[in-house]
Structures are given as C-alpha cells and as structure tokens.
Enzyme design. Structure first.
Site, short mmCIF file in Angstrom:
data_model
loop_
_atom_site.label_atom_id
_atom_site.label_comp_id
_atom_site.label_asym_id
_atom_site.label_seq_id
_atom_site.Cartn_x
_atom_site.Cartn_y
_atom_site.Cartn_z
N GLY A 120 0.82 -1.22 0.00
CA GLY A 120 0.00 0.00 0.00
C GLY A 120 0.85 1.26 0.00
O GLY A 120 0.48 2.26 0.60
N ALA A 121 1.98 1.21 -0.72
CA ALA A 121 2.94 2.33 -0.66
C ALA A 121 2.74 3.33 -1.79
O ALA A 121 3.61 4.16 -2.04
CB ALA A 121 4.36 1.77 -0.69
N VAL A 142 -3.11 -7.37 -1.78
CA VAL A 142 -2.64 -8.14 -0.61
C VAL A 142 -3.64 -9.19 -0.14
O VAL A 142 -3.29 -10.10 0.60
CB VAL A 142 -2.26 -7.22 0.58
CG1 VAL A 142 -1.10 -6.31 0.24
CG2 VAL A 142 -3.46 -6.43 1.10
N ASN A 187 1.64 -2.32 5.34
CA ASN A 187 1.02 -1.00 5.52
C ASN A 187 -0.35 -0.90 4.86
O ASN A 187 -1.18 -0.11 5.30
CB ASN A 187 1.96 0.07 4.93
CG ASN A 187 1.26 1.40 4.75
OD1 ASN A 187 1.11 2.17 5.70
ND2 ASN A 187 0.80 1.68 3.54
N SER A 237 -3.34 0.61 14.10
CA SER A 237 -3.96 1.91 14.40
C SER A 237 -4.27 2.00 15.89
O SER A 237 -4.52 0.97 16.54
CB SER A 237 -5.26 2.02 13.60
OG SER A 237 -6.05 3.07 14.10
N TYR A 268 -12.97 -2.22 11.59
CA TYR A 268 -11.59 -1.78 11.30
C TYR A 268 -10.74 -2.03 12.54
O TYR A 268 -9.63 -2.57 12.46
CB TYR A 268 -11.63 -0.31 10.91
CG TYR A 268 -10.29 0.38 10.73
CD1 TYR A 268 -9.56 0.24 9.54
CD2 TYR A 268 -9.77 1.22 11.72
CE1 TYR A 268 -8.35 0.89 9.37
CE2 TYR A 268 -8.56 1.87 11.56
CZ TYR A 268 -7.86 1.71 10.38
OH TYR A 268 -6.65 2.37 10.21
N ALA A 279 -11.33 -4.21 14.88
CA ALA A 279 -11.16 -5.66 15.06
C ALA A 279 -9.99 -6.16 14.21
O ALA A 279 -9.16 -6.95 14.68
CB ALA A 279 -12.45 -6.38 14.67
N LYS A 286 -7.46 -4.37 13.00
CA LYS A 286 -6.19 -3.77 13.45
C LYS A 286 -5.72 -4.42 14.76
O LYS A 286 -4.52 -4.61 14.96
CB LYS A 286 -6.35 -2.26 13.61
CG LYS A 286 -6.54 -1.52 12.29
CD LYS A 286 -5.39 -1.76 11.34
CE LYS A 286 -5.35 -0.79 10.18
NZ LYS A 286 -4.32 -1.14 9.19
N1 LIG Z 1 -3.85 7.93 7.92
C1 LIG Z 1 -4.18 7.72 9.18
O1 LIG Z 1 -4.62 8.64 9.92
C2 LIG Z 1 -3.99 6.35 9.80
C3 LIG Z 1 -4.19 6.20 11.17
C4 LIG Z 1 -4.00 4.95 11.74
C5 LIG Z 1 -3.62 3.89 10.94
N2 LIG Z 1 -3.47 4.07 9.61
C6 LIG Z 1 -3.06 2.90 8.81
O2 LIG Z 1 -1.91 3.24 8.07
C7 LIG Z 1 -1.91 2.56 6.82
C8 LIG Z 1 -1.78 3.56 5.67
O3 LIG Z 1 -2.83 4.51 5.80
P1 LIG Z 1 -3.03 5.68 4.74
O4 LIG Z 1 -3.77 6.77 5.42
O5 LIG Z 1 -1.74 5.98 4.06
O6 LIG Z 1 -4.03 4.96 3.72
P2 LIG Z 1 -4.41 5.37 2.22
O7 LIG Z 1 -5.78 4.88 1.99
O8 LIG Z 1 -4.11 6.80 1.96
O9 LIG Z 1 -3.38 4.51 1.36
C9 LIG Z 1 -3.45 3.11 1.40
C10 LIG Z 1 -2.90 2.55 0.12
O10 LIG Z 1 -3.09 1.13 0.21
C11 LIG Z 1 -3.54 0.67 -1.02
N3 LIG Z 1 -4.34 -0.54 -0.85
C12 LIG Z 1 -5.58 -0.66 -0.33
N4 LIG Z 1 -6.00 -1.93 -0.39
C13 LIG Z 1 -5.00 -2.64 -0.95
C14 LIG Z 1 -4.84 -3.99 -1.29
N5 LIG Z 1 -5.84 -4.87 -1.09
N6 LIG Z 1 -3.66 -4.39 -1.83
C15 LIG Z 1 -2.65 -3.50 -2.05
N7 LIG Z 1 -2.77 -2.17 -1.77
C16 LIG Z 1 -3.92 -1.76 -1.23
C17 LIG Z 1 -4.41 1.78 -1.61
O11 LIG Z 1 -4.51 1.69 -3.02
C18 LIG Z 1 -3.66 3.02 -1.12
O12 LIG Z 1 -2.76 3.52 -2.10
C19 LIG Z 1 -3.21 1.76 6.78
O13 LIG Z 1 -2.98 0.44 7.22
C20 LIG Z 1 -4.09 2.49 7.78
O14 LIG Z 1 -5.09 1.66 8.30
C21 LIG Z 1 -3.64 5.26 9.01
#
Ligand SMILES: NC(=O)c1ccc[n+]([C@@H]2O[C@H](COP(=O)([O-])OP(=O)(O)OC[C@H]3O[C@@H](n4cnc5c(N)ncnc54)[C@H](O)[C@@H]3O)[C@@H](O)[C@H]2O)c1
Length: 252
Positions: free
Chosen positions: A13-14, A64, A90, A148, A162, A164, A166
């Site tokens: 998810g990068a 994934v 991620n 999270s 979500y 659950a 995490k």
């Molecule tokens: N942003 C926040 O405030 C926050 C807070 C707590 C936890 N998180 C966690 O951090 C991580 C990243 O968050 P973010 O805000 O950058 O998310 P985001 O939605 O901006 O980016 C996530 C990326 O993951 C990709 N993705 C989604 N499903 C996928 C799959 N099945 N296979 C491959 N790629 C996939 C998406 O295309 C996207 O580019 C996540 O696990 C999220 O739950 C984020």
C-alpha cells in the site's frame, strides 16, 4: 540515520500517504524498495520518484488479499533483487471503495466489514506468510505492521470492524515475534495516530490536532522514521512490541 544498504524492503500500500513516506524513508537509508499498491499507477509513480531521487526501487502491484498474487509477487521480487528482508504491512482500508464511510456496527453491511477484515487482517497474514520462509532461510528478517490506535482503544466513530482487524494484526505480530525470534526475525506493530494528508481546511486541521498533546497531526515521514529504526540492525532486541506513534495521545 540507519544503514539499510543491501537490504530488500517490500512496503504494501505504498502508492500514497503513509506507505509512500515509509518507502521513501527506507530508500534514503539505502534499502532497495519494492513499492506495492493495488493501484499499479501509484506504485509506479512512487518507485519512479525514489529512483529519480537517487534511490533504488521497483513497482510490484498486487492485491494483498489475494494469496496467489502475493506469493507470485514475492517470488518476482526475489528473482529481480533478492528475497525480501524487510516487510512493511502497511496496506489498509477504511471501507469498500476507500470511502472511509463509517457505520455503527448495528447498521454495518456485511460486505463492508468483510472487505475491511480482508485487507487489514488477511492482507497482513498473506504477506507475512510469503515473507517468512526466505527470512528463516537467511536467519534475518524484519516484519513491521502498521496498525492503528483504533486497535488499542474503543472509539465511537463507526470503526468497530476496522478496529477488530487492526487489533487482530497486533495479536498476530506478537505471536509471529515469539515463533521466529530464534531465526533472527523481529516482528513489531506501529499503532498509528492521525495522519491526514488530504484535509485542506486549516480550521478542521486545527480541530483534529487540538486533542493531540504534541499539537499537530502525524506525517508519513514520522511513520517512516520509526519504521527505519524497526527495520535496522540496531533494533534486533526490539520484538513483539506495539508502539504507539501518535503525538502523545493516550492509547491504553
Ligand atoms: N492515515 C491515518 O490517519 C492512519 C491512522 C492509523 C492507521 N493508519 C493505517 O496506516 C496505513 C496507511 O494509511 P493511509 O492513510 O496511508 O491509507 P491510504 O488509503 O491513503 O493509502 C493506502 C494505500 O493502500 C492501497 N491498498 C488498499 N487496499 C490494498 C490492497 N488490497 N492491496 C494493495 N494495496 C492496497 C491503496 O490503493 C492506497 O494507495 C493503513 O494500514 C491504515 O489503516 C492510518
């Protein structure tokens, strides 16, 4: 900061936000980074940016949640660059179509929460499964999962499933850490606080940042710096931990 020269990292998810920040940071420390995203164009763009900045990266688009695709992608990375030394789980989602639409559990459609569990929990299991055998063979590995704060505290904002997923990832990493400690593999989880890149309204940003003791939202680079440490040789005694990265917000 840390020397990751010669290491191969795969960040799921990068293609944007937190994952992209982590990928850039690992590349700056010398790792070759396999940039994964479900959206191939996003993965390619981040990989190109890293390469243009003098780093080493390749795009590996896959979903994934699809174990066959995950297994094939890890094999492809091994063939092109060498086996994955550092896995960063991620990829995550707040709901179908990434809408972040939130439901109280009583109203939540089953399909909605199936996808949330699929990406946020099964995705972690699938990638960890693909990463472990080569790490055990090498006697070295780092697995870092981005969870999270929602997985460690109860919230009334419609993120129960979500949370659950995490929390499941946190428990999974603790056990993976114990099972694999003797193989030179560490497994840790980052319980991330709010990192919002798309909020343009300064008043809303201020409101969201107000309860955070440090007084600001997190950035992808904040996550990248912690992950770089957890991925390093220096972190070999750090395993089975869940680290809150949240500007001082209480998470337990
Ligand atoms: N942003 C926040 O405030 C926050 C807070 C707590 C936890 N998180 C966690 O951090 C991580 C990243 O968050 P973010 O805000 O950058 O998310 P985001 O939605 O901006 O980016 C996530 C990326 O993951 C990709 N993705 C989604 N499903 C996928 C799959 N099945 N296979 C491959 N790629 C996939 C998406 O295309 C996207 O580019 C996540 O696990 C999220 O739950 C984020």
């Amino acid at each position: 900061m840390f020397n990751l020269d010669g290491k191969i990292a795969l960040v799921t998810g990068a293609g944007q936000n937190v994952g992209a920040g982590i990928a850039r940071c690992l590349a700056r420390q010398g790792a070759t980074v396999a940039v994964n995203d479900y959206h191939a164009d996003r993965a390619r763009q981040v990989a190109e940016e890293i390469t243009a900045a003098g780093g080493s990266a390749l795009a590996v688009p896959f979903d994934v949640t699809d174990l066959n695709a995950v297994t094939a992608a890890f094999a492809e990375v091994a063939e092109r660059t060498g086996p994955v030394d550092i896995l960063v789980n991620n990829a995550g989602t707040g709901g179908p179509d990434r809408t972040m639409e939130m439901y109280q559990f009583r109203e939540m459609p089953v399909d909605y929460w199936r996808q949330i569990i699929d990406v946020n929990l099964y995705g972690v299991l699938n990638c960890t499964k693909a990463a472990l055998d080569p790490m055990v063979a090498k006697g070295w590995g780092r697995i870092i999962t981005i969870s999270s704060g929602a997985g460690t505290v109860g919230l009334d904002i419609g993120v129960s499933t979500y949370a659950a997923a995490k929390a499941g990832a946190i428990g999974f990493m603790r056990h993976i850490a114990k099972e694999n400690a003797r193989h030179g593999i560490t497994a840790n989880t980052v319980a991330l606080g709010l990192v919002l890149r798309n909020v343009k309204d300064p008043e809303l940003v201020r409101k969201l940042a107000d309860p955070i003791p440090v007084g600001r939202l997190g950035t992808p680079e904040d996550a990248g710096h912690l992950v770089a440490y957890l991925a390093s040789e220096e972190a070999s005694w750090m395993t089975g931990q869940t680290i809150g990265l949240n500007g001082g917000t209480t998470t337990s």
